[in-house]
Motif scaffolding. Sequence first.
Motif, PDB file in Angstrom:
ATOM      1  N   GLU A 128      -2.522   3.941  -4.055  1.00 41.24           N
ATOM      2  CA  GLU A 128      -1.755   3.199  -4.516  1.00 41.24           C
ATOM      3  C   GLU A 128      -1.758   1.544  -4.224  1.00 41.24           C
ATOM      4  O   GLU A 128      -0.443   1.474  -3.414  1.00 41.24           O
ATOM      5  N   VAL A 129      -2.074   0.413  -4.762  1.00 39.36           N
ATOM      6  CA  VAL A 129      -1.801  -0.527  -3.674  1.00 39.36           C
ATOM      7  C   VAL A 129      -1.650  -1.446  -5.157  1.00 39.36           C
ATOM      8  O   VAL A 129      -2.075  -1.733  -6.409  1.00 39.36           O
ATOM      9  N   ALA A 159      -7.388   1.271  -0.648  1.00 38.82           N
ATOM     10  CA  ALA A 159      -8.383   1.538  -1.705  1.00 38.82           C
ATOM     11  C   ALA A 159      -9.952   2.612  -2.082  1.00 38.82           C
ATOM     12  O   ALA A 159      -9.748   4.135  -2.771  1.00 38.82           O
ATOM     13  N   ILE A 211       0.987  -1.070   0.496  1.00 38.43           N
ATOM     14  CA  ILE A 211      -0.159   0.319  -0.174  1.00 38.43           C
ATOM     15  C   ILE A 211       0.745   1.442   0.273  1.00 38.43           C
ATOM     16  O   ILE A 211       1.994   1.288   0.610  1.00 38.43           O
ATOM     17  N   LYS A 262      -8.342  -4.005  -1.348  1.00 35.86           N
ATOM     18  CA  LYS A 262      -9.322  -3.411  -1.788  1.00 35.86           C
ATOM     19  C   LYS A 262     -10.061  -2.084  -0.973  1.00 35.86           C
ATOM     20  O   LYS A 262     -10.834  -1.274  -1.352  1.00 35.86           O
ATOM     21  N   ASN A 277     -10.872   2.646  -7.727  1.00 35.82           N
ATOM     22  CA  ASN A 277      -9.877   3.560  -8.677  1.00 35.82           C
ATOM     23  C   ASN A 277      -8.905   3.596  -8.360  1.00 35.82           C
ATOM     24  O   ASN A 277      -8.743   3.825  -6.556  1.00 35.82           O
ATOM     25  N   THR A 278      -7.966   2.913  -8.330  1.00 32.62           N
ATOM     26  CA  THR A 278      -6.103   2.872  -7.972  1.00 32.62           C
ATOM     27  C   THR A 278      -5.222   3.724  -9.323  1.00 32.62           C
ATOM     28  O   THR A 278      -5.925   4.321 -10.209  1.00 32.62           O
ATOM     29  N   ASN A 324      -1.759   4.547 -10.831  1.00 31.47           N
ATOM     30  CA  ASN A 324      -0.716   4.519 -12.133  1.00 31.47           C
ATOM     31  C   ASN A 324       0.090   4.995 -12.370  1.00 31.47           C
ATOM     32  O   ASN A 324      -0.193   6.222 -12.720  1.00 31.47           O
ATOM     33  N   VAL A 365      -8.918   9.077  -7.454  1.00 34.19           N
ATOM     34  CA  VAL A 365      -8.132   9.157  -7.221  1.00 34.19           C
ATOM     35  C   VAL A 365      -8.428  10.795  -6.504  1.00 34.19           C
ATOM     36  O   VAL A 365      -8.635  11.368  -6.464  1.00 34.19           O
ATOM     37  N   ASN A 386     -11.227   6.251  -2.386  1.00 33.71           N
ATOM     38  CA  ASN A 386     -12.812   6.335  -3.467  1.00 33.71           C
ATOM     39  C   ASN A 386     -13.933   7.094  -2.886  1.00 33.71           C
ATOM     40  O   ASN A 386     -14.424   7.582  -3.251  1.00 33.71           O
TER      41      ASN A 386
END
Length: 463
Positions: free
Chosen positions: A410-411, A327, A231, A324, A285-286, A288, A337, A331
Amino acid sequence: MSPNYDVVILGCGEAGIFAAYELTHLHPGLKVLALDQGQDIYHRSCPIVAGKVKECIHCPVCHTMCGFGGAGAFSDGKFNFTTQFGGWLTDFIEPKEVMDLIDYVDSINVAHGATTQCFSTATPEAKALERRALAYDLHLLQARCKHLGTENNLRILTNIYEGLRDKLEFRFNTEVTHIAQADGGYRLTTASGEEISCRYLIAAPGRSGAEWFSNQCKELGLELLNNQVDIGVRVELPASVFEHITDVVYESKLVYRTKQYGDQVRTFCMNPYGHVVAENVEGINTVNGHSYADPALRSENTNFALLVSNRFTKPFNEPYRYGKHVASLSNMLAGGVLVQRFGDLVGGRRTNEHRMSKSFVRPTLTAAVPGDLSLTLPKRQLDNIIEMIYQLDKIAPGTANYDTLLYGAEVKFYSARLQLSAELETALPGFFAAGDGAGVTRGLAQAGASGVQAARAVVRRMG
């Protein structure tokens, strides 16, 4: 009853693609079927990337994660020649054999248009950087790295697809709902109710299918090891801050053990002159990052992930669900994000639109909503990240600037790991597991290598 197919490949990500390549290359007479719930390479189109929407609209099947090429199709295409990171193949295969497999996968990529240019940590400049990092207890992991580039990565995958499409059967937009043993092989049931039989099964479900695959393995009585999740946040700052590092090694993997908790924090997925992007992992939603090879598509910023590794002990056995959940908090607060300036975070202030408008660093993910990461990330992880940023500032002055941007969450989900043989065969005969979604690898190089390994084992069985 004879199986309908000699081999079924479950998933068309990196592992599934190279399993298909090797099967058709070594044994052209095999009847092979490759299944994926996403689209082929020509019809994958994320509405955000296409500029049609600013926020994730939760497509029934995520174009970013699913389809030919898997989650790696829209990555910036980092290909790392190493066994130090990128997966756990050396738990099953000798390190030299793993490197031979990685080199073989690279040769296939090159034959389909990949660059031959490599960045290395063995140069005098890289060694000097390693020594400087060690002075601050930062450890630079050793690896050669190729940067394929987001746009070039898609072109390579398209060329591979064109070379494969007439040699085996592909079925896209096909969701598999159940795996069962049957008739000396395996039977797959699709969402439409169709049953598909095969003698050998190579499961390469990819990141998007990891949780589903874990449940299928439990139903089949396969023992799973599932105790890790990473995480963190994605950092974005001016490219000039890390230029002296990325110009030398490009993908700098720096690992640090924090003094406050003794936890390991690492940089991951470095994207010089790149863009921060959102991605959808099963409705969450994560964040990247991408980086293009074409200078015309670059930004003025560099982004990278800072990840805190978490390993859990019994009775806890749901790190995927835990990640999850973390994250989902961002959300909930941001509708997607969340982004915060580093100075606001350490000062205990929420970043709002007014404060963000004064930032010298302009976010490349414009859809990110200013907010407060301290309300989404656990305190321990956040303390570790802050300590790591101050440590990185010693070798890359400017990392801890007030306007450095942090996106969350970010996971990185580590899929359930199976007990596998050196051929990557499960405890069930003829059932092989490969790639990220099966918990075997973590990245393009080892994922492709695992697909090749499983395919070669099948060919040996077929004779």
